[in-house]
Design an enzyme around this catalytic site. Structure first.
Site, PDB file in Angstrom:
ATOM      1  N   HIS A  13       0.225 -35.997 -23.535  1.00  0.00           N
ATOM      2  CA  HIS A  13       1.469 -36.438 -24.179  1.00  0.00           C
ATOM      3  C   HIS A  13       2.263 -35.225 -24.672  1.00  0.00           C
ATOM      4  CE1 HIS A  13      -0.850 -40.352 -25.149  1.00  0.00           C
ATOM      5  NE2 HIS A  13       0.094 -40.684 -24.308  1.00  0.00           N
ATOM      6  N   ARG A  87       0.460 -38.916 -14.591  1.00  0.00           N
ATOM      7  CA  ARG A  87      -0.700 -38.027 -14.419  1.00  0.00           C
ATOM      8  C   ARG A  87      -1.136 -38.020 -12.963  1.00  0.00           C
ATOM      9  NH1 ARG A  87      -3.960 -41.323 -18.785  1.00  0.00           N
ATOM     10  NH2 ARG A  87      -2.938 -42.833 -17.454  1.00  0.00           N
ATOM     11  N   SER A 124      -5.633 -41.635 -23.699  1.00  0.00           N
ATOM     12  CA  SER A 124      -5.996 -41.930 -25.086  1.00  0.00           C
ATOM     13  C   SER A 124      -7.298 -42.724 -25.139  1.00  0.00           C
ATOM     14  CB  SER A 124      -4.889 -42.738 -25.766  1.00  0.00           C
ATOM     15  OG  SER A 124      -3.702 -41.992 -25.822  1.00  0.00           O
TER      16      SER A 124
HETATM   17  O1  PNS Z   1       1.470 -45.388 -24.166  1.00  0.00           O
HETATM   18  P1  PNS Z   1       1.619 -46.690 -23.447  1.00  0.00           P
HETATM   19  O2  PNS Z   1       0.637 -47.717 -23.988  1.00  0.00           O
HETATM   20  O3  PNS Z   1       1.555 -46.565 -21.960  1.00  0.00           O
HETATM   21  O4  PNS Z   1       3.102 -47.213 -23.813  1.00  0.00           O
HETATM   22  C1  PNS Z   1       3.565 -48.440 -23.338  1.00  0.00           C
HETATM   23  C2  PNS Z   1       4.921 -48.790 -23.980  1.00  0.00           C
HETATM   24  C3  PNS Z   1       4.822 -48.815 -25.478  1.00  0.00           C
HETATM   25  C4  PNS Z   1       5.957 -47.789 -23.535  1.00  0.00           C
HETATM   26  C5  PNS Z   1       5.284 -50.199 -23.429  1.00  0.00           C
HETATM   27  O5  PNS Z   1       4.222 -51.082 -23.652  1.00  0.00           O
HETATM   28  C6  PNS Z   1       6.540 -50.783 -24.071  1.00  0.00           C
HETATM   29  O6  PNS Z   1       7.633 -50.366 -23.762  1.00  0.00           O
HETATM   30  N1  PNS Z   1       6.357 -51.778 -24.978  1.00  0.00           N
HETATM   31  C7  PNS Z   1       7.458 -52.431 -25.651  1.00  0.00           C
HETATM   32  C8  PNS Z   1       7.606 -53.874 -25.180  1.00  0.00           C
HETATM   33  C9  PNS Z   1       8.462 -53.963 -23.932  1.00  0.00           C
HETATM   34  O7  PNS Z   1       9.572 -53.486 -23.862  1.00  0.00           O
HETATM   35  N2  PNS Z   1       7.899 -54.620 -22.886  1.00  0.00           N
HETATM   36  C10 PNS Z   1       8.531 -54.790 -21.620  1.00  0.00           C
HETATM   37  C11 PNS Z   1       8.337 -53.594 -20.713  1.00  0.00           C
HETATM   38  S1  PNS Z   1       9.219 -53.764 -19.194  1.00  0.00           S
END
Ligand code: PNS
Length: 160
Positions: A13, A87, A124
């Site tokens: 990250h 990645r 993570s």
């Molecule tokens: O670090 P991560 O877990 O890969 O992050 C994922 C994240 C937080 C970017 C994604 O889950 C997100 O955008 N969540 C917010 C809810 C949302 O917008 N959902 C629709 C995605 S198309």
């Protein structure tokens, strides 16, 4: 806008943050309040503090939180672009549909940055598993994150 769960933030990250901060004049790291996957190990305050401590040397990076749809948040904040890290090629499969969905909802494009290949195996979830089972995670996370994780492990051991 670089969104994520950051539970915890890893060197992968941080590598993406450093690259994005070089390209863009301002970068907001947006920590999701409730990750969809499962209850986070680190609360929101800790996840934000771990990132803030790790990016203290980067003057154009700030840390915020969001809940609900990312598309709504980027629109509200008038973000120009969503940053996501890749990645390995398989990451792209789910990221592409997410990027297209976010664009259809917000008209904001997603740009992908590849983290250094030395972090291609770092996630993570693996960091947590290795560290809390007694493995050495020092090379996998920024130093401030290591401090938070060590404190958390002591807390968890003390509560048993
Ligand atoms: O670090 P991560 O877990 O890969 O992050 C994922 C994240 C937080 C970017 C994604 O889950 C997100 O955008 N969540 C917010 C809810 C949302 O917008 N959902 C629709 C995605 S198309």
């Amino acid at each position: 806008m670089y969104p994520g769960s950051f539970d915890p933030p890893t060197n992968g990250h941080l590598d993406v943050i450093v690259r994005a901060a070089r390209i863009f004049s301002e970068l907001t790291v947006a920590v999701v309040v409730n990750p969809q996957k499962r209850e986070p190990m680190f609360n929101l305050q800790d996840r934000k503090a771990m990132i803030a401590d790790s990016v203290a040397h980067l003057s154009n990076v700030k840390v915020e939180e969001f809940s609900g749809l990312l598309a709504d948040y980027v629109k509200a904040k008038k973000a120009d672009v969503i940053i996501k890290g890749l990645r390995v090629v398989s990451d792209f499969e789910s990221e592409m549909s997410t990027a297209l969905m976010n664009r259809s909802l917000s008209n904001v494009d997603t740009m992908f940055l590849m983290s250094d290949q030395k972090y291609s195996f770092v996630s993570s979830s693996l960091v947590k598993e290795v560290f809390f089972l007694g493995g050495d995670a020092a090379a996998l996370v920024p130093e401030p994150v290591m401090r938070f994780m060590t404190a958390k492990r002591a807390l968890l051991r003390g509560s048993k």
